[in-house]
Scaffold this motif. Structure first.
Motif, PDB file in Angstrom:
ATOM      1  N   MET A   1      33.217  48.491  47.601  1.00 23.31           N
ATOM      2  CA  MET A   1      33.196  47.037  47.688  1.00 23.31           C
ATOM      3  C   MET A   1      34.465  46.550  48.377  1.00 23.31           C
ATOM      4  SD  MET A   1      30.724  45.346  46.127  1.00 23.31           S
ATOM      5  CE  MET A   1      29.523  45.538  44.866  1.00 23.31           C
ATOM      6  N   ASP A   2      34.286  45.547  49.188  1.00 22.19           N
ATOM      7  CA  ASP A   2      35.415  44.930  49.872  1.00 22.19           C
ATOM      8  C   ASP A   2      35.587  43.509  49.358  1.00 22.19           C
ATOM      9  OD1 ASP A   2      35.988  47.117  51.619  1.00 22.19           O
ATOM     10  OD2 ASP A   2      34.243  46.547  52.817  1.00 22.19           O
ATOM     11  N   TYR A   4      36.304  39.541  50.103  1.00 20.18           N
ATOM     12  CA  TYR A   4      36.095  38.547  51.152  1.00 20.18           C
ATOM     13  C   TYR A   4      36.648  37.207  50.710  1.00 20.18           C
ATOM     14  CZ  TYR A   4      33.313  41.919  53.579  1.00 20.18           C
ATOM     15  OH  TYR A   4      32.933  43.042  54.252  1.00 20.18           O
ATOM     16  N   LEU A   5      37.233  36.505  51.663  1.00 24.07           N
ATOM     17  CA  LEU A   5      37.693  35.135  51.461  1.00 24.07           C
ATOM     18  C   LEU A   5      36.655  34.221  52.088  1.00 24.07           C
ATOM     19  CD1 LEU A   5      39.744  32.904  50.775  1.00 24.07           C
ATOM     20  CD2 LEU A   5      40.848  33.396  52.968  1.00 24.07           C
ATOM     21  N   VAL A   6      36.189  33.271  51.310  1.00 26.05           N
ATOM     22  CA  VAL A   6      35.192  32.313  51.787  1.00 26.05           C
ATOM     23  C   VAL A   6      35.824  30.931  51.765  1.00 26.05           C
ATOM     24  CG1 VAL A   6      32.921  31.307  51.388  1.00 26.05           C
ATOM     25  CG2 VAL A   6      33.343  33.709  50.809  1.00 26.05           C
ATOM     26  N   ILE A   7      35.792  30.249  52.900  1.00 21.02           N
ATOM     27  CA  ILE A   7      36.250  28.863  52.993  1.00 21.02           C
ATOM     28  C   ILE A   7      35.007  27.997  53.160  1.00 21.02           C
ATOM     29  CG2 ILE A   7      37.664  27.189  54.253  1.00 21.02           C
ATOM     30  CD1 ILE A   7      39.274  29.479  52.960  1.00 21.02           C
ATOM     31  N   ALA A  51      37.475  27.202  48.300  1.00 26.42           N
ATOM     32  CA  ALA A  51      37.689  28.593  48.688  1.00 26.42           C
ATOM     33  C   ALA A  51      37.315  29.502  47.530  1.00 26.42           C
ATOM     34  CB  ALA A  51      39.138  28.824  49.098  1.00 26.42           C
ATOM     35  N   ALA A  52      36.945  30.711  47.880  1.00 25.12           N
ATOM     36  CA  ALA A  52      36.626  31.704  46.856  1.00 25.12           C
ATOM     37  C   ALA A  52      36.955  33.090  47.397  1.00 25.12           C
ATOM     38  CB  ALA A  52      35.150  31.632  46.475  1.00 25.12           C
ATOM     39  N   PHE A  53      37.356  33.961  46.492  1.00 28.11           N
ATOM     40  CA  PHE A  53      37.482  35.385  46.777  1.00 28.11           C
ATOM     41  C   PHE A  53      36.318  36.059  46.074  1.00 28.11           C
ATOM     42  CE2 PHE A  53      41.876  33.947  47.162  1.00 28.11           C
ATOM     43  CZ  PHE A  53      42.263  34.570  48.336  1.00 28.11           C
ATOM     44  N   LEU A  54      35.634  36.951  46.783  1.00 33.93           N
ATOM     45  CA  LEU A  54      34.510  37.635  46.153  1.00 33.93           C
ATOM     46  C   LEU A  54      34.411  39.074  46.629  1.00 33.93           C
ATOM     47  CD1 LEU A  54      31.934  37.830  48.366  1.00 33.93           C
ATOM     48  CD2 LEU A  54      31.950  35.393  47.941  1.00 33.93           C
ATOM     49  N   TRP A  55      33.668  39.867  45.860  1.00 35.76           N
ATOM     50  CA  TRP A  55      33.394  41.254  46.194  1.00 35.76           C
ATOM     51  C   TRP A  55      32.028  41.350  46.852  1.00 35.76           C
ATOM     52  CZ3 TRP A  55      37.526  44.010  45.934  1.00 35.76           C
ATOM     53  CH2 TRP A  55      38.456  43.835  44.917  1.00 35.76           C
ATOM     54  N   ALA A  56      31.931  42.124  47.922  1.00 38.86           N
ATOM     55  CA  ALA A  56      30.641  42.372  48.569  1.00 38.86           C
ATOM     56  C   ALA A  56      30.720  43.680  49.355  1.00 38.86           C
ATOM     57  CB  ALA A  56      30.279  41.215  49.497  1.00 38.86           C
ATOM     58  N   GLN A  83      36.808  39.170  55.852  1.00 41.16           N
ATOM     59  CA  GLN A  83      37.277  40.211  54.937  1.00 41.16           C
ATOM     60  C   GLN A  83      38.751  39.973  54.650  1.00 41.16           C
ATOM     61  OE1 GLN A  83      36.386  44.224  56.101  1.00 41.16           O
ATOM     62  NE2 GLN A  83      37.142  45.059  54.170  1.00 41.16           N
ATOM     63  N   TYR A  84      39.121  40.149  53.387  1.00 39.35           N
ATOM     64  CA  TYR A  84      40.485  39.921  52.936  1.00 39.35           C
ATOM     65  C   TYR A  84      41.105  41.273  52.627  1.00 39.35           C
ATOM     66  CZ  TYR A  84      44.311  38.049  50.099  1.00 39.35           C
ATOM     67  OH  TYR A  84      45.532  37.742  49.595  1.00 39.35           O
ATOM     68  N   PHE A  85      42.304  41.509  53.173  1.00 39.32           N
ATOM     69  CA  PHE A  85      42.998  42.766  52.975  1.00 39.32           C
ATOM     70  C   PHE A  85      44.307  42.504  52.228  1.00 39.32           C
ATOM     71  CE2 PHE A  85      40.501  43.121  56.850  1.00 39.32           C
ATOM     72  CZ  PHE A  85      39.829  44.318  56.657  1.00 39.32           C
ATOM     73  N   PRO A  86      44.304  42.625  50.892  1.00 35.16           N
ATOM     74  CA  PRO A  86      45.541  42.386  50.153  1.00 35.16           C
ATOM     75  C   PRO A  86      46.619  43.383  50.575  1.00 35.16           C
ATOM     76  CG  PRO A  86      43.653  42.583  48.664  1.00 35.16           C
ATOM     77  CD  PRO A  86      43.194  42.986  50.026  1.00 35.16           C
ATOM     78  N   VAL A  87      47.798  42.881  50.815  1.00 34.66           N
ATOM     79  CA  VAL A  87      48.919  43.733  51.178  1.00 34.66           C
ATOM     80  C   VAL A  87      49.778  44.000  49.955  1.00 34.66           C
ATOM     81  CG1 VAL A  87      50.984  43.921  52.619  1.00 34.66           C
ATOM     82  CG2 VAL A  87      48.883  42.915  53.557  1.00 34.66           C
ATOM     83  N   VAL A  88      50.094  42.959  49.229  1.00 36.53           N
ATOM     84  CA  VAL A  88      50.796  43.086  47.960  1.00 36.53           C
ATOM     85  C   VAL A  88      49.775  42.689  46.898  1.00 36.53           C
ATOM     86  CG1 VAL A  88      52.734  42.292  46.571  1.00 36.53           C
ATOM     87  CG2 VAL A  88      52.982  42.507  49.055  1.00 36.53           C
TER      88      VAL A  88
END
Length: 95
Positions: A1-2, A4-7, A51-56, A83-88
């Motif tokens: 699962m990745d 995702y940031l949704v605006i 906005a929302a962060f979700l798994w897909a 797709q959102y790539f957390p760094v920290v």
């Protein structure tokens, strides 16, 4: 699962009363997705956006999830999905 940031952006010309009529069903849908572990976090962003962060599994699956939202089914919101790539990271974004 990745992740995702949704605006979500309000479509121009939408009557504020229409949003008021949809808000309860939208929030219920968000709560269901949070309880199911699909949405990580969601909230209002500015005056005309959310906005929302979700798994897909992929961006198409993320779009399918958002298309279920009463706001989107109504046609009064449009979504930008990336797709959102957390760094920290913290535990919220670890799956």
């Amino acid at each position: 699962m990745d992740c995702y940031l949704v605006i979500n952006e309000l479509v121009d010309g939408t009557n504020p009363e229409t949003i008021g009529e949809l808000i309860a069903s939208h929030r219920d849908w968000v709560r269901e997705k949070i309880e199911a572990g699909v949405i990580i976090q969601a909230g209002k962003w500015g005056e005309r956006q959310g906005a929302a962060f979700l798994w897909a599994e992929n961006v198409d699956a993320a779009k399918d999830i958002i298309d279920e939202d009463p706001f989107h089914r109504s046609g009064h919101f449009k979504a930008t999905i990336a797709q959102y790539f957390p760094v920290v990271e913290n535990a919220t974004f670890t799956r």
